[in-house]
Design a protein around this motif. Structure first.
Motif, PDB file in Angstrom:
ATOM      1  N   HIS A   9       0.936  -1.159  -0.064  1.00 39.52           N
ATOM      2  CA  HIS A   9      -0.066  -0.033   0.029  1.00 39.52           C
ATOM      3  C   HIS A   9       0.894   1.299  -0.187  1.00 39.52           C
ATOM      4  CE1 HIS A   9      -3.588   2.267   0.455  1.00 39.52           C
ATOM      5  NE2 HIS A   9      -3.273   2.994   1.813  1.00 39.52           N
ATOM      6  N   PHE A  10       0.783   1.904  -0.852  1.00 42.31           N
ATOM      7  CA  PHE A  10       1.531   3.174  -1.084  1.00 42.31           C
ATOM      8  C   PHE A  10       0.583   4.121  -1.043  1.00 42.31           C
ATOM      9  CE2 PHE A  10       3.639   6.457  -4.043  1.00 42.31           C
ATOM     10  CZ  PHE A  10       4.632   6.736  -3.612  1.00 42.31           C
ATOM     11  N   VAL A  11       1.019   5.299  -0.247  1.00 41.43           N
ATOM     12  CA  VAL A  11       0.274   6.537   0.042  1.00 41.43           C
ATOM     13  C   VAL A  11       1.201   7.871  -0.076  1.00 41.43           C
ATOM     14  CG1 VAL A  11      -1.287   7.731   1.482  1.00 41.43           C
ATOM     15  CG2 VAL A  11      -1.632   5.367   1.233  1.00 41.43           C
ATOM     16  N   VAL A  12       0.651   8.992  -0.465  1.00 41.01           N
ATOM     17  CA  VAL A  12       1.233  10.148  -0.486  1.00 41.01           C
ATOM     18  C   VAL A  12       0.162  11.328  -0.036  1.00 41.01           C
ATOM     19  CG1 VAL A  12       2.588  12.176  -1.692  1.00 41.01           C
ATOM     20  CG2 VAL A  12       2.887   9.878  -2.380  1.00 41.01           C
ATOM     21  N   LYS A  13       0.192  11.567   1.178  1.00 41.80           N
ATOM     22  CA  LYS A  13      -1.098  12.578   1.752  1.00 41.80           C
ATOM     23  C   LYS A  13      -1.043  13.747   1.046  1.00 41.80           C
ATOM     24  CE  LYS A  13      -2.681  13.888   6.234  1.00 41.80           C
ATOM     25  NZ  LYS A  13      -2.486  14.036   7.746  1.00 41.80           N
ATOM     26  N   LYS A  14       0.019  14.563   0.588  1.00 43.64           N
ATOM     27  CA  LYS A  14      -0.069  15.449   0.025  1.00 43.64           C
ATOM     28  C   LYS A  14       1.074  15.779  -1.146  1.00 43.64           C
ATOM     29  CE  LYS A  14       0.322  20.740   0.508  1.00 43.64           C
ATOM     30  NZ  LYS A  14       0.487  21.755   1.635  1.00 43.64           N
ATOM     31  N   ALA A  15       0.652  16.328  -2.469  1.00 42.36           N
ATOM     32  CA  ALA A  15       1.489  16.282  -3.364  1.00 42.36           C
ATOM     33  C   ALA A  15       1.163  17.470  -4.395  1.00 42.36           C
ATOM     34  CB  ALA A  15       1.666  15.128  -4.369  1.00 42.36           C
ATOM     35  N   VAL A  56       4.975  10.618   3.055  1.00 46.35           N
ATOM     36  CA  VAL A  56       4.946   9.361   2.043  1.00 46.35           C
ATOM     37  C   VAL A  56       5.186   8.091   2.832  1.00 46.35           C
ATOM     38  CG1 VAL A  56       6.049   8.607  -0.161  1.00 46.35           C
ATOM     39  CG2 VAL A  56       5.873  11.037   0.452  1.00 46.35           C
ATOM     40  N   VAL A  57       4.508   7.188   2.394  1.00 46.56           N
ATOM     41  CA  VAL A  57       4.521   5.773   3.132  1.00 46.56           C
ATOM     42  C   VAL A  57       4.129   4.903   2.134  1.00 46.56           C
ATOM     43  CG1 VAL A  57       3.215   4.367   5.109  1.00 46.56           C
ATOM     44  CG2 VAL A  57       3.436   7.076   5.254  1.00 46.56           C
ATOM     45  N   LEU A  58       5.052   3.473   2.416  1.00 46.96           N
ATOM     46  CA  LEU A  58       4.861   2.621   1.845  1.00 46.96           C
ATOM     47  C   LEU A  58       4.685   1.145   2.670  1.00 46.96           C
ATOM     48  CD1 LEU A  58       4.979   0.769  -0.980  1.00 46.96           C
ATOM     49  CD2 LEU A  58       7.371   0.602  -0.775  1.00 46.96           C
ATOM     50  N   VAL A  59       3.755   0.482   2.731  1.00 56.67           N
ATOM     51  CA  VAL A  59       3.467  -0.569   3.703  1.00 56.67           C
ATOM     52  C   VAL A  59       3.008  -1.976   2.956  1.00 56.67           C
ATOM     53  CG1 VAL A  59       2.044  -1.330   5.755  1.00 56.67           C
ATOM     54  CG2 VAL A  59       2.483   1.284   5.401  1.00 56.67           C
ATOM     55  N   PRO A  60       4.123  -2.709   2.929  1.00 61.43           N
ATOM     56  CA  PRO A  60       3.716  -4.275   2.644  1.00 61.43           C
ATOM     57  C   PRO A  60       2.590  -5.028   3.310  1.00 61.43           C
ATOM     58  CG  PRO A  60       6.021  -4.150   2.595  1.00 61.43           C
ATOM     59  CD  PRO A  60       5.417  -2.615   3.468  1.00 61.43           C
ATOM     60  N   LYS A  61       1.540  -5.624   2.685  1.00 61.22           N
ATOM     61  CA  LYS A  61       0.626  -6.323   3.159  1.00 61.22           C
ATOM     62  C   LYS A  61       1.134  -7.281   4.478  1.00 61.22           C
ATOM     63  CE  LYS A  61      -3.709  -8.817   2.276  1.00 61.22           C
ATOM     64  NZ  LYS A  61      -4.752  -9.370   1.318  1.00 61.22           N
ATOM     65  N   ASP A  62       0.462  -7.218   5.399  1.00 64.11           N
ATOM     66  CA  ASP A  62       0.689  -7.961   6.563  1.00 64.11           C
ATOM     67  C   ASP A  62       2.276  -7.956   6.980  1.00 64.11           C
ATOM     68  OD1 ASP A  62      -1.813  -8.834   6.643  1.00 64.11           O
ATOM     69  OD2 ASP A  62      -1.261 -10.553   5.084  1.00 64.11           O
ATOM     70  N   ALA A  63       2.701  -6.821   6.750  1.00 66.15           N
ATOM     71  CA  ALA A  63       4.340  -6.557   7.153  1.00 66.15           C
ATOM     72  C   ALA A  63       4.603  -5.366   7.726  1.00 66.15           C
ATOM     73  CB  ALA A  63       5.201  -7.019   6.055  1.00 66.15           C
ATOM     74  N   ASP A  64       5.556  -5.177   8.320  1.00 65.14           N
ATOM     75  CA  ASP A  64       6.032  -3.821   8.786  1.00 65.14           C
ATOM     76  C   ASP A  64       6.029  -2.568   7.733  1.00 65.14           C
ATOM     77  OD1 ASP A  64       6.062  -4.552  11.585  1.00 65.14           O
ATOM     78  OD2 ASP A  64       7.976  -5.144  11.396  1.00 65.14           O
ATOM     79  N   THR A  65       5.831  -1.335   8.095  1.00 66.29           N
ATOM     80  CA  THR A  65       6.119  -0.220   7.226  1.00 66.29           C
ATOM     81  C   THR A  65       7.540  -0.382   6.622  1.00 66.29           C
ATOM     82  OG1 THR A  65       4.498   1.063   8.508  1.00 66.29           O
ATOM     83  CG2 THR A  65       6.014   2.163   6.796  1.00 66.29           C
ATOM     84  N   GLN A  68       8.281  12.252   6.124  1.00 70.72           N
ATOM     85  CA  GLN A  68       7.373  13.131   6.517  1.00 70.72           C
ATOM     86  C   GLN A  68       7.381  14.580   5.416  1.00 70.72           C
ATOM     87  OE1 GLN A  68       8.287  16.341   9.683  1.00 70.72           O
ATOM     88  NE2 GLN A  68       6.503  15.478  10.798  1.00 70.72           N
ATOM     89  N   LYS A  69       8.494  14.831   4.943  1.00 74.08           N
ATOM     90  CA  LYS A  69       8.608  15.703   4.162  1.00 74.08           C
ATOM     91  C   LYS A  69       9.789  15.596   2.977  1.00 74.08           C
ATOM     92  CE  LYS A  69       9.971  20.746   3.833  1.00 74.08           C
ATOM     93  NZ  LYS A  69      10.432  22.017   4.636  1.00 74.08           N
ATOM     94  N   ILE A  70       9.205  15.651   1.745  1.00 77.08           N
ATOM     95  CA  ILE A  70      10.192  15.448   0.582  1.00 77.08           C
ATOM     96  C   ILE A  70       9.842  16.638  -0.459  1.00 77.08           C
ATOM     97  CG2 ILE A  70      11.005  13.988  -1.215  1.00 77.08           C
ATOM     98  CD1 ILE A  70       9.931  11.716   0.085  1.00 77.08           C
ATOM     99  N   ARG A  71      11.165  17.398  -0.741  1.00 75.82           N
ATOM    100  CA  ARG A  71      11.106  18.425  -1.879  1.00 75.82           C
ATOM    101  C   ARG A  71      11.981  18.011  -2.866  1.00 75.82           C
ATOM    102  NH1 ARG A  71       9.637  22.608   2.165  1.00 75.82           N
ATOM    103  NH2 ARG A  71       7.866  23.600   1.246  1.00 75.82           N
ATOM    104  N   THR A  72      11.700  17.962  -3.917  1.00 78.78           N
ATOM    105  CA  THR A  72      12.596  17.559  -5.119  1.00 78.78           C
ATOM    106  C   THR A  72      12.243  18.133  -6.470  1.00 78.78           C
ATOM    107  OG1 THR A  72      13.700  15.653  -6.228  1.00 78.78           O
ATOM    108  CG2 THR A  72      11.140  15.500  -5.922  1.00 78.78           C
ATOM    109  N   SER A  73      13.154  18.283  -7.437  1.00 81.10           N
ATOM    110  CA  SER A  73      12.922  18.763  -8.755  1.00 81.10           C
ATOM    111  C   SER A  73      12.870  17.347  -9.608  1.00 81.10           C
ATOM    112  CB  SER A  73      13.944  19.894  -8.995  1.00 81.10           C
ATOM    113  OG  SER A  73      15.189  19.371  -9.162  1.00 81.10           O
TER     114      SER A  73
END
Length: 653
Positions: free
Chosen positions: A52-58, A71-80, A85-90
């Protein structure tokens, strides 16, 4: 009619207009494009990696800047797997249009990446599977394509300018934990500088990484240091593999990464200062390599991975060219070639790693040598193993011995066996010992039997039997441990007199080198070596040497032993303390032991070692008449008279 120049100007104007319109279009719809990319990534993570991949704000900032929050990546039935918390990139807009993410600048604050294993569940398992596009009917992986794809993706995600604060990398392998906490990491104008805290269950340190990094041109030159005093300790391996290791500094240089003609080339060098290693299977003490450098050229093809022979390894004053290869074109083949160019023997001795060759410390030598090794193992055809070792020497001579003074074999000395790290009672090897037996006073049958069972070519080889060595390597590879040796009498003698019985890399390497020196420098005659061997080896519980053994088993002198008795003594050398299992509850040899006797005697007859006159032994049983008989589990009445008081007095050490 328009001139050619006017037509070119018109084309340029149209092209510029098209580009402007495209840029405006992209700029207008980039937010939607960004959301589509995030959604596409989330779908891919769900379908391909069950995560499960989630970006709360982009959102975009400026022309090509992107701001992401939570930004969060959580495999099913496993630890994150990660949470930032914050990524700024070009990003490179044009690459983004084709779905390829290449970062220009990067700012990360407050996050973690973690790899966990709980029981058999790993939170990164799904990301280790193959790319479907690279799978084929033969189920083989194209090593060059796979490696280049991974390297390219990783380098594209490394920006040219970077600022990272409070990013943690965590490892938890069923309670074996390590955390690398990047307090600060700055990459600006291709210069890298960091401040890192490292913590495990066993130690905590502060590291610094500094140097040059150019991810777009695939080049780097970075160094690792310890901010605090003392060496850098390697985390995790101490708990996972009981491997304690450290170093003062390490340097990694990557000069070139290039894929052409179906092959991937990686060139550069790495060096390390004061590398210290401690592991029970390597040596009893710390192994220290003061200075080491590896100039490498790695080659990967569709069906091979190799270290090219143009690579160079150097530690202290020793320099050699290695060639290693893993090939899977038809069979699975492992190859190793080593070439040490001509060098001074003394430089080699002084360059040996501290702790790995303790018996060579203080040794001095004259002359030069060069060395070549060729090893090849086909997993599907193990009997075709190739092992060729060739040393060429010029005026090579040992002028001073270290701890292992091989000359002592020529005189009287005290021998003390070490069993399970316990020093045994002293045994005097010399005429002052009443049990000491010169070679000419030992039954010829015993020489014949022991040489047949232990080392048939003792008087002709130079310390090693090539074919036996090959068989030993094959067996050890199959079992993945030191399950079989290829010991000659020369090797057993060195191991007993100068070394220990521990199964470590250090002991084996020392044994090989000492045997070579012993056998190739005429230090001790073969006859003297055999005489010492007969007088020191363990022949039973607290029984050392043939003088004690012949009395313990048969109440005879070594000169009076019969063929059957000699063959018995030869057969129990590998496990002398288990001699009693050769006999049944009536005190006679078991059927399995009789089969061994028959096989060995027929072998000696076939080799011409026994004559017709010797065959009388076939009608004679092997009966223990000495103190050893009391250790047999005999149920019937034993009519053999043994003076236990006398025996106790004779073998009171």
């Amino acid at each position: 009619m328009k001139t050619r120049k006017q037509k070119i100007l018109l084309i340029i104007k149209i092209a510029v207009a098209f580009i402007v319109i495209a840029v405006i279009g992209i700029f207008s719809f980039r937010e939607k494009l960004l959301q589509q990319i995030i959604a596409k990534t989330a779908t891919k993570m769900e379908s391909d990696y069950n995560s499960h991949f989630v970006v709360k704000k982009a959102s975009f900032e400026g022309l090509s800047g992107v701001h992401l929050a939570d930004v969060v990546l959580v495999p099913k039935d496993a630890d994150t797997l990660f949470k930032i918390q914050k990524i700024r990139t070009s990003v490179n807009i044009w690459r983004l249009l084709v779905g390829d993410v290449q970062l220009g600048t990067l700012e990360i604050k407050n996050g973690f990446v973690q790899l966990t294993k709980k029981g058999k569940v790993k939170n990164f398992d799904a990301f280790l599977k193959r790319n479907k596009s690279e799978e084929n009917t033969s189920d083989k992986r194209d090593y060059a394509a796979f490696a280049y794809r991974i390297i390219s993706k990783v380098l594209n995600l490394i920006p040219t300018d970077m600022d990272v604060e409070n990013l943690k990398f965590k490892l938890d392998d069923n309670g074996k934990k390590a955390t690398i906490d990047i307090k600060k990491l700055v990459l600006a104008n291709k210069e890298l500088e960091t401040s890192i805290n490292v913590k495990t269950n066993t130690f905590a340190q502060r590291w610094k990484i500094k140097g040059f990094a150019d991810p777009r041109n695939k080049k780097a030159d970075i160094r690792f240091f310890n901010i605090d005093t003392g060496a850098i300790k390697v985390p995790y391996f101490d708990e996972r593999y009981n491997l304690i290791s450290s170093f003062d500094s390490i340097r990694l240089n990557i000069e070139n990464i290039n894929k052409s003609g179906g092959e991937l080339h990686i060139d550069g060098f790495t060096s390390i200062a004061n590398l210290k290693i401690n592991h029970a299977k390597i040596a009893r003490k710390d192994v220290l390599i003061k200075n080491a450098r590896f100039d490498y050229r790695l080659l990967l093809g569709s069906d091979f991975v190799s270290v090219d022979s143009s690579s160079t390894v150097q530690f202290n004053k020793v320099k050699f060219h290695p060639y290693l290869a893993y090939e899977t074109e038809e069979d699975t083949i492992y190859k190793l070639k080593v070439n040490i160019p001509k060098m001074k023997a003394q430089d080699f001795i002084t360059s040996l790693p501290d702790g790995l060759f303790t018996h060579f410390e203080g040794m001095e030598a004259e002359g030069t040598f060069d060395y070549n090794l060729n090893f090849e193992y086909n997993k599907n055809k193990p009997k075709d193993l190739i092992f060729d070792s060739n040393l060429k020497k010029e005026n090579l001579k040992i002028t001073k011995y270290g701890e292992a003074n091989l000359n002592k074999l020529n005189g009287e000395f005290i021998y003390r066996a070490i069993i399970n790290n316990v020093l045994q009672r002293p045994v005097l090897v010399g005429n002052s010992n009443v049990y000491y037996t010169p070679l000419d006073q030992i039954s010829p049958y015993l020489k014949m039997c022991v040489l047949t069972t232990e080392d048939p070519s003792f008087f002709s080889h130079r310390g090693f039997i090539n074919e036996a060595f090959k068989q030993s390597i094959v067996k050890n590879i199959k079992t993945k441990k030191f399950s079989r040796g290829a010991s000659t009498i020369s090797m057993q003698l060195i191991k007993n007199v100068f070394l220990t019985r521990e199964k470590t890399l250090s002991r084996k390497l020392e044994e090989i080198l000492l045997v070579y020196i012993l056998e190739n420098n005429r230090i001790v005659s073969k006859e003297r070596m055999l005489e010492v061997y007969f007088n020191i080896i363990e022949w039973g519980p607290n029984i050392y040497g043939i003088g004690e053994a012949s009395q313990f088993y048969f109440q005879k002198s070594p000169a009076d032993l019969t063929f059957n008795e000699c063959l018995f003594l030869a057969r129990i050398i590998p496990s002398p303390k288990k001699f009693m299992y050769q006999f049944n509850d009536e005190g006679n040899l078991r059927a399995s032991a009789e089969q061994q006797v028959s096989f060995l005697t027929n072998l000696m007859i076939k080799r011409g070692l026994l004559t017709i006159e010797d065959t009388i032994f076939k009608s004679q049983p092997t009966i223990l008449t000495g103190p050893a008989r009391s250790l047999l589990r005999i149920k019937v009445k034993d009519t053999t008279v043994v003076d236990s008081l006398k025996i106790s007095d004779e073998f009171e050490f």
